[in-house]
Design a protein around this motif. Sequence first.
Motif, PDB file in Angstrom:
ATOM      1  N   ASP A   1      29.373   3.641  84.643  1.00 36.47           N
ATOM      2  CA  ASP A   1      30.751   3.049  84.905  1.00 36.47           C
ATOM      3  C   ASP A   1      31.122   3.114  86.421  1.00 36.47           C
ATOM      4  OD1 ASP A   1      30.919   2.511  82.306  1.00 36.47           O
ATOM      5  OD2 ASP A   1      32.349   4.158  81.965  1.00 36.47           O
ATOM      6  N   GLY A   2      30.767   4.253  86.932  1.00 35.24           N
ATOM      7  CA  GLY A   2      31.515   4.308  88.324  1.00 35.24           C
ATOM      8  C   GLY A   2      30.381   3.810  89.586  1.00 35.24           C
ATOM      9  N   GLU A   3      30.669   3.683  90.474  1.00 32.13           N
ATOM     10  CA  GLU A   3      29.720   3.294  91.426  1.00 32.13           C
ATOM     11  C   GLU A   3      29.464   4.367  92.540  1.00 32.13           C
ATOM     12  OE1 GLU A   3      30.618  -0.314  93.447  1.00 32.13           O
ATOM     13  OE2 GLU A   3      30.549  -1.783  91.452  1.00 32.13           O
ATOM     14  N   TYR A   4      28.263   4.983  92.009  1.00 32.10           N
ATOM     15  CA  TYR A   4      27.902   6.163  92.903  1.00 32.10           C
ATOM     16  C   TYR A   4      26.854   5.652  93.763  1.00 32.10           C
ATOM     17  CZ  TYR A   4      30.970   8.620  90.009  1.00 32.10           C
ATOM     18  OH  TYR A   4      31.887   9.326  89.467  1.00 32.10           O
ATOM     19  N   GLN A   5      26.552   6.431  95.083  1.00 37.65           N
ATOM     20  CA  GLN A   5      25.421   6.215  95.917  1.00 37.65           C
ATOM     21  C   GLN A   5      24.333   7.076  95.491  1.00 37.65           C
ATOM     22  OE1 GLN A   5      28.775   5.548  97.294  1.00 37.65           O
ATOM     23  NE2 GLN A   5      27.998   3.524  96.849  1.00 37.65           N
ATOM     24  N   LEU A   6      24.704   8.270  94.783  1.00 36.46           N
ATOM     25  CA  LEU A   6      23.802   9.285  94.509  1.00 36.46           C
ATOM     26  C   LEU A   6      24.114   9.955  93.447  1.00 36.46           C
ATOM     27  CD1 LEU A   6      21.502  11.223  97.169  1.00 36.46           C
ATOM     28  CD2 LEU A   6      22.884  12.556  95.410  1.00 36.46           C
ATOM     29  N   ILE A   7      23.085  10.436  92.532  1.00 29.46           N
ATOM     30  CA  ILE A   7      23.447  11.563  91.423  1.00 29.46           C
ATOM     31  C   ILE A   7      22.636  12.743  91.523  1.00 29.46           C
ATOM     32  CG2 ILE A   7      23.552  11.658  88.999  1.00 29.46           C
ATOM     33  CD1 ILE A   7      23.384   8.518  88.785  1.00 29.46           C
ATOM     34  N   VAL A   8      23.551  14.008  91.399  1.00 30.09           N
ATOM     35  CA  VAL A   8      22.712  15.329  91.456  1.00 30.09           C
ATOM     36  C   VAL A   8      22.885  15.525  89.986  1.00 30.09           C
ATOM     37  CG1 VAL A   8      22.785  17.634  92.163  1.00 30.09           C
ATOM     38  CG2 VAL A   8      23.356  15.877  93.881  1.00 30.09           C
ATOM     39  N   LEU A   9      21.593  15.754  89.348  1.00 28.98           N
ATOM     40  CA  LEU A   9      21.483  15.969  87.641  1.00 28.98           C
ATOM     41  C   LEU A   9      20.813  17.017  87.571  1.00 28.98           C
ATOM     42  CD1 LEU A   9      21.731  14.413  84.835  1.00 28.98           C
ATOM     43  CD2 LEU A   9      19.649  13.259  85.577  1.00 28.98           C
ATOM     44  N   ASP A  10      21.556  18.194  86.723  1.00 28.34           N
ATOM     45  CA  ASP A  10      20.741  19.256  86.052  1.00 28.34           C
ATOM     46  C   ASP A  10      19.931  18.895  85.206  1.00 28.34           C
ATOM     47  OD1 ASP A  10      20.132  21.997  86.086  1.00 28.34           O
ATOM     48  OD2 ASP A  10      21.772  22.301  84.536  1.00 28.34           O
ATOM     49  N   ILE A  11      19.069  19.504  85.006  1.00 27.00           N
ATOM     50  CA  ILE A  11      17.842  19.017  83.572  1.00 27.00           C
ATOM     51  C   ILE A  11      18.271  19.687  82.220  1.00 27.00           C
ATOM     52  CG2 ILE A  11      15.560  19.359  82.513  1.00 27.00           C
ATOM     53  CD1 ILE A  11      16.011  17.082  84.718  1.00 27.00           C
ATOM     54  N   MET A  12      18.827  21.026  82.572  1.00 25.40           N
ATOM     55  CA  MET A  12      19.231  22.043  81.346  1.00 25.40           C
ATOM     56  C   MET A  12      20.786  21.658  81.229  1.00 25.40           C
ATOM     57  SD  MET A  12      16.790  23.957  79.913  1.00 25.40           S
ATOM     58  CE  MET A  12      17.248  25.439  79.397  1.00 25.40           C
ATOM     59  N   LEU A  13      21.177  20.737  80.275  1.00 21.66           N
ATOM     60  CA  LEU A  13      22.369  20.450  80.077  1.00 21.66           C
ATOM     61  C   LEU A  13      22.722  20.398  78.581  1.00 21.66           C
ATOM     62  CD1 LEU A  13      22.676  17.133  82.300  1.00 21.66           C
ATOM     63  CD2 LEU A  13      24.048  19.405  82.556  1.00 21.66           C
ATOM     64  N   PRO A  14      24.042  20.736  78.276  1.00 21.96           N
ATOM     65  CA  PRO A  14      24.024  20.879  76.554  1.00 21.96           C
ATOM     66  C   PRO A  14      24.000  19.196  75.980  1.00 21.96           C
ATOM     67  CG  PRO A  14      26.146  21.373  77.941  1.00 21.96           C
ATOM     68  CD  PRO A  14      25.084  21.143  78.942  1.00 21.96           C
ATOM     69  N   GLY A  15      23.530  19.312  74.918  1.00 17.92           N
ATOM     70  CA  GLY A  15      23.684  18.092  74.030  1.00 17.92           C
ATOM     71  C   GLY A  15      22.649  17.138  74.910  1.00 17.92           C
ATOM     72  N   MET A  16      22.882  16.024  75.413  1.00 18.81           N
ATOM     73  CA  MET A  16      21.825  15.099  76.142  1.00 18.81           C
ATOM     74  C   MET A  16      21.329  15.998  77.189  1.00 18.81           C
ATOM     75  SD  MET A  16      22.148  11.341  77.387  1.00 18.81           S
ATOM     76  CE  MET A  16      22.773  10.602  75.921  1.00 18.81           C
ATOM     77  N   ASN A  17      20.030  16.178  77.529  1.00 18.78           N
ATOM     78  CA  ASN A  17      19.683  16.672  78.576  1.00 18.78           C
ATOM     79  C   ASN A  17      19.556  16.027  79.847  1.00 18.78           C
ATOM     80  OD1 ASN A  17      16.914  15.929  78.770  1.00 18.78           O
ATOM     81  ND2 ASN A  17      16.156  17.329  77.341  1.00 18.78           N
ATOM     82  N   GLY A  18      19.029  16.285  80.979  1.00 15.74           N
ATOM     83  CA  GLY A  18      18.929  15.677  82.276  1.00 15.74           C
ATOM     84  C   GLY A  18      17.939  14.645  82.322  1.00 15.74           C
ATOM     85  N   LEU A  19      16.741  14.744  81.485  1.00 18.50           N
ATOM     86  CA  LEU A  19      15.723  13.948  81.476  1.00 18.50           C
ATOM     87  C   LEU A  19      15.883  12.671  80.631  1.00 18.50           C
ATOM     88  CD1 LEU A  19      12.499  15.950  81.071  1.00 18.50           C
ATOM     89  CD2 LEU A  19      13.283  14.825  82.977  1.00 18.50           C
ATOM     90  N   GLU A  20      16.872  13.074  79.388  1.00 21.26           N
ATOM     91  CA  GLU A  20      17.322  11.723  78.665  1.00 21.26           C
ATOM     92  C   GLU A  20      18.120  11.237  79.350  1.00 21.26           C
ATOM     93  OE1 GLU A  20      18.016  13.037  74.248  1.00 21.26           O
ATOM     94  OE2 GLU A  20      17.876  14.974  75.625  1.00 21.26           O
ATOM     95  N   VAL A  21      19.166  11.655  80.259  1.00 22.62           N
ATOM     96  CA  VAL A  21      20.124  10.832  81.143  1.00 22.62           C
ATOM     97  C   VAL A  21      19.416  10.032  82.054  1.00 22.62           C
ATOM     98  CG1 VAL A  21      21.982  10.897  82.815  1.00 22.62           C
ATOM     99  CG2 VAL A  21      21.939  12.816  80.900  1.00 22.62           C
TER     100      VAL A  21
END
Length: 240
Positions: free
Chosen positions: A44-64
């Motif tokens: 939804d948002g207009e981001y120039q960059l995303i910092v994404l942790d891999i170990m996340l609750p629910g959907m993990n970072g790789l799935e995201v």
Amino acid sequence: MSQKILVIEDEPTLSRLLSYNLSQEGYEVKVVENGADGLQEAVDGEYQLIVLDIMLPGMNGLEVLTKLRQKQIRTPVIILTARNAEDEVVQGLKHGADDYMTKPFGVAELLARVAAVLRRSQGEAVVDHQSESEEKVIALGELSIYPDKYEVVLHGDSIPLRPKEFEVLLYLVQRPGVVVTRDDLMNMVWGFDYIGGQRTVDVHVSSLRKKLEMNQETVQIDSIRGVGYKLVIKKNGRPA
Ligand code: CA
């Protein structure tokens, strides 16, 4: 207009640290604590960059990451992986991550990576050869610091600094006249969960002073008893 960065990270200590330091650098920061909300926000948002942790609750970072790229969203992504998890790195890069950081990491290094990834992604769009070839340098009298090359030149000679010494110097030089606490330096250079003690900071600062012949004409690093350090820029041997 300031650039927007999305941080998807469930550890509050780390996300606060990242949010604070990215904001200090002039970025607009949004923190989301789980994968599903993170994905929604990235779409939804207009981001120039995303910092994404891999170990996340629910959907993990790789799935995201996979879902983002499936949706043809090409926002640059820096993934945060666990220690000794080479597989996460390989999978992340394979699924379209632009860079990665292994925990624990120093915030200073993450900030450098963020800037580099942004430069790269925007360079592709704009194709500006001029600024690409321009070398970044911080010049203080006879002392020149090249942030991209980790190089310091004093009176025309290259000074061999260890990477951590360089990062300490760079952090102090960017905040002249400001008292920087040992905690700040620990977080920025060694990483928020580094187990080494503040003595490490003192050892690096004292080695820096020696290598740069400090307390001379250009800069000096003052010790602020019980707190930390302050870099003072000098002119003709006196504080400027
Ligand atoms: Ca996590």
